[in-house]
Write an enzyme that holds these catalytic residues in place. Structure first.
Site, PDB file in Angstrom:
ATOM      1  N   SER A 143       0.865  -1.187   0.000  1.00 21.38           N
ATOM      2  CA  SER A 143       0.000   0.000   0.000  1.00 21.38           C
ATOM      3  C   SER A 143       0.897   1.232   0.000  1.00 21.38           C
ATOM      4  O   SER A 143       2.078   1.133   0.359  1.00 21.38           O
ATOM      5  CB  SER A 143      -0.849  -0.013   1.281  1.00 21.38           C
ATOM      6  OG  SER A 143      -1.459   1.239   1.491  1.00 21.38           O
ATOM      7  N   TYR A 171      -1.702  -0.886  10.927  1.00 18.04           N
ATOM      8  CA  TYR A 171      -1.883  -1.130   9.483  1.00 18.04           C
ATOM      9  C   TYR A 171      -0.640  -0.688   8.711  1.00 18.04           C
ATOM     10  O   TYR A 171      -0.097  -1.441   7.901  1.00 18.04           O
ATOM     11  CB  TYR A 171      -3.127  -0.390   8.981  1.00 18.04           C
ATOM     12  CG  TYR A 171      -3.372  -0.591   7.504  1.00 18.04           C
ATOM     13  CD1 TYR A 171      -3.859  -1.789   7.021  1.00 18.04           C
ATOM     14  CD2 TYR A 171      -3.089   0.430   6.581  1.00 18.04           C
ATOM     15  CE1 TYR A 171      -4.079  -1.988   5.649  1.00 18.04           C
ATOM     16  CE2 TYR A 171      -3.305   0.242   5.220  1.00 18.04           C
ATOM     17  CZ  TYR A 171      -3.800  -0.965   4.766  1.00 18.04           C
ATOM     18  OH  TYR A 171      -4.012  -1.155   3.416  1.00 18.04           O
TER      19      TYR A 171
HETATM   20  N1  LIG Z   1      -8.963  -0.387  -0.239  1.00 21.26           N
HETATM   21  C1  LIG Z   1      -7.931   0.441  -0.306  1.00 21.26           C
HETATM   22  O1  LIG Z   1      -8.097   1.667  -0.397  1.00 21.26           O
HETATM   23  C2  LIG Z   1      -6.523  -0.123  -0.275  1.00 21.26           C
HETATM   24  C3  LIG Z   1      -5.430   0.732  -0.455  1.00 21.26           C
HETATM   25  C4  LIG Z   1      -4.143   0.204  -0.399  1.00 21.26           C
HETATM   26  C5  LIG Z   1      -3.939  -1.141  -0.156  1.00 21.26           C
HETATM   27  N2  LIG Z   1      -5.011  -1.957   0.030  1.00 21.26           N
HETATM   28  C6  LIG Z   1      -4.770  -3.377   0.312  1.00 21.26           C
HETATM   29  O2  LIG Z   1      -5.439  -4.143  -0.677  1.00 21.26           O
HETATM   30  C7  LIG Z   1      -5.931  -5.354  -0.106  1.00 21.26           C
HETATM   31  C8  LIG Z   1      -7.419  -5.476  -0.413  1.00 21.26           C
HETATM   32  O3  LIG Z   1      -8.098  -4.365   0.127  1.00 21.26           O
HETATM   33  P1  LIG Z   1      -9.640  -4.093  -0.228  1.00 21.26           P
HETATM   34  O4  LIG Z   1     -10.002  -2.757   0.303  1.00 21.26           O
HETATM   35  O5  LIG Z   1      -9.865  -4.405  -1.652  1.00 21.26           O
HETATM   36  O6  LIG Z   1     -10.323  -5.207   0.705  1.00 21.26           O
HETATM   37  P2  LIG Z   1     -11.879  -5.503   0.974  1.00 21.26           P
HETATM   38  O7  LIG Z   1     -12.750  -4.948  -0.097  1.00 21.26           O
HETATM   39  O8  LIG Z   1     -12.157  -5.149   2.397  1.00 21.26           O
HETATM   40  O9  LIG Z   1     -11.923  -7.092   0.781  1.00 21.26           O
HETATM   41  C9  LIG Z   1     -11.249  -7.899   1.657  1.00 21.26           C
HETATM   42  C10 LIG Z   1     -11.289  -9.319   1.125  1.00 21.26           C
HETATM   43  O10 LIG Z   1     -10.499 -10.113   2.016  1.00 21.26           O
HETATM   44  C11 LIG Z   1     -11.318 -11.101   2.631  1.00 21.26           C
HETATM   45  N3  LIG Z   1     -10.870 -11.230   4.017  1.00 21.26           N
HETATM   46  C12 LIG Z   1     -10.910 -10.278   4.987  1.00 21.26           C
HETATM   47  N4  LIG Z   1     -10.468 -10.808   6.141  1.00 21.26           N
HETATM   48  C13 LIG Z   1     -10.147 -12.101   5.884  1.00 21.26           C
HETATM   49  C14 LIG Z   1      -9.660 -13.157   6.679  1.00 21.26           C
HETATM   50  N5  LIG Z   1      -9.455 -13.007   7.989  1.00 21.26           N
HETATM   51  N6  LIG Z   1      -9.411 -14.362   6.092  1.00 21.26           N
HETATM   52  C15 LIG Z   1      -9.660 -14.543   4.771  1.00 21.26           C
HETATM   53  N7  LIG Z   1     -10.129 -13.570   3.970  1.00 21.26           N
HETATM   54  C16 LIG Z   1     -10.377 -12.381   4.533  1.00 21.26           C
HETATM   55  C17 LIG Z   1     -12.767 -10.577   2.506  1.00 21.26           C
HETATM   56  O11 LIG Z   1     -13.747 -11.602   2.520  1.00 21.26           O
HETATM   57  P3  LIG Z   1     -14.398 -12.128   3.905  1.00 21.26           P
HETATM   58  O12 LIG Z   1     -14.816 -10.925   4.686  1.00 21.26           O
HETATM   59  O13 LIG Z   1     -15.516 -13.040   3.486  1.00 21.26           O
HETATM   60  O14 LIG Z   1     -13.311 -12.899   4.579  1.00 21.26           O
HETATM   61  C18 LIG Z   1     -12.690  -9.919   1.136  1.00 21.26           C
HETATM   62  O15 LIG Z   1     -12.786 -10.904   0.122  1.00 21.26           O
HETATM   63  C19 LIG Z   1      -5.587  -5.295   1.383  1.00 21.26           C
HETATM   64  O16 LIG Z   1      -4.406  -6.007   1.639  1.00 21.26           O
HETATM   65  C20 LIG Z   1      -5.373  -3.814   1.638  1.00 21.26           C
HETATM   66  O17 LIG Z   1      -4.507  -3.576   2.713  1.00 21.26           O
HETATM   67  C21 LIG Z   1      -6.299  -1.481  -0.040  1.00 21.26           C
END
Ligand SMILES: NC(=O)c1ccc[n+]([C@@H]2O[C@H](COP(=O)([O-])OP(=O)(O)OC[C@H]3O[C@@H](n4cnc5c(N)ncnc54)[C@H](OP(=O)(O)O)[C@@H]3O)[C@@H](O)[C@H]2O)c1
Length: 193
Positions: A141, A154
């Site tokens: 990130s 985080y």
């Molecule tokens: N969103 C942003 O703005 C952003 C920015 C920079 C980096 N990132 C990184 O990108 C990645 C994805 O982010 P996102 O915002 O797209 O995530 P998200 O929409 O919150 O989706 C999270 C996914 O991970 C699964 N998950 C969550 N906890 C879990 C667990 N304990 N075991 C197995 N699966 C789990 C969720 O399904 P379930 O709830 O069914 O488990 C879902 O499929 C993360 O690593 C985040 O740090 C995101």
């Protein structure tokens, strides 16, 4: 001609970035192993991706648990599946002053964002090194680049992901296995529930 099965294993594939990446792999003809906790969501997404005429294996695991990370890989081995691509995407964060936030939640986040990632990567490498090919994509990130008050855990976990990815990328440079870290800008706060 029979198509050779090429699997991409994507954690957190039911929403957000993981779901979008899964869609791209499906469009490009990859078979998918989808991982998340919620069985119903996994089934919905697996049914959707099957319309791309690929194999889709949904596996419900909670990657707060290191045992689940090991079980995930042993289930794949039992079914004779050796993913060629590993996307370590699932991740969470918590918002608040460190003095106030819940330590159990923070330990879970460290297990998800770091421990499960290194376990899955180790198992992937043990499998792929002998075959001389494979690709690893780790979700870091922009948070990897600087500490941030109220998001201290985080940002710390994402700093680890970037630093460690760069180090193993160098170690693996002559093996046929690539390591890439993706650094998205924060676009939504679902992460910090
Ligand atoms: N969103 C942003 O703005 C952003 C920015 C920079 C980096 N990132 C990184 O990108 C990645 C994805 O982010 P996102 O915002 O797209 O995530 P998200 O929409 O919150 O989706 C999270 C996914 O991970 C699964 N998950 C969550 N906890 C879990 C667990 N304990 N075991 C197995 N699966 C789990 C969720 O399904 P379930 O709830 O069914 O488990 C879902 O499929 C993360 O690593 C985040 O740090 C995101």
């Amino acid at each position: 001609m029979m198509r050779k099965n090429k699997y991409a294993l994507i954690t957190g594939a039911t929403s957000g970035i993981g779901y979008q990446l899964a869609k791209q792999f499906a469009r490009n003809g990859y078979d998918l192993v989808l991982v998340a906790r919620n069985h119903d969501e996994l089934k919905v997404k697996a049914d959707e991706f099957k319309s791309f005429n690929i194999n889709v294996i949904p596996i419900a695991k909670n990657l707060f648990s290191e045992e689940d990370a090991y079980f995930l890989y042993s289930e794949l081995k039992l079914n004779g599946i050796s993913p060629e691509i590993l996307v370590n995407n699932a991740g969470q964060g918590v918002y608040g002053k460190f003095q106030d936030t819940d330590i159990h939640r923070e330990v879970d986040i460290i297990k998800l964002n770091i421990i499960s990632v290194i376990i899955l990567t180790k198992l992937f490498l043990k499998d792929r090194l002998s075959q001389g090919s494979g690709k690893i994509l780790n979700l870091a990130s922009v948070a990897s680049k600087a500490p941030w008050p109220w998001h201290s855990i985080y940002h710390g976990t994402k700093a680890f992901v970037l630093s460690w990815s760069e180090a193993i990328r160098e170690e693996l440079k002559d093996t046929g296995i690539t390591v890439t870290a993706l650094l998205p800008v924060l676009y939504r706060y679902r992460l910090f529930q």
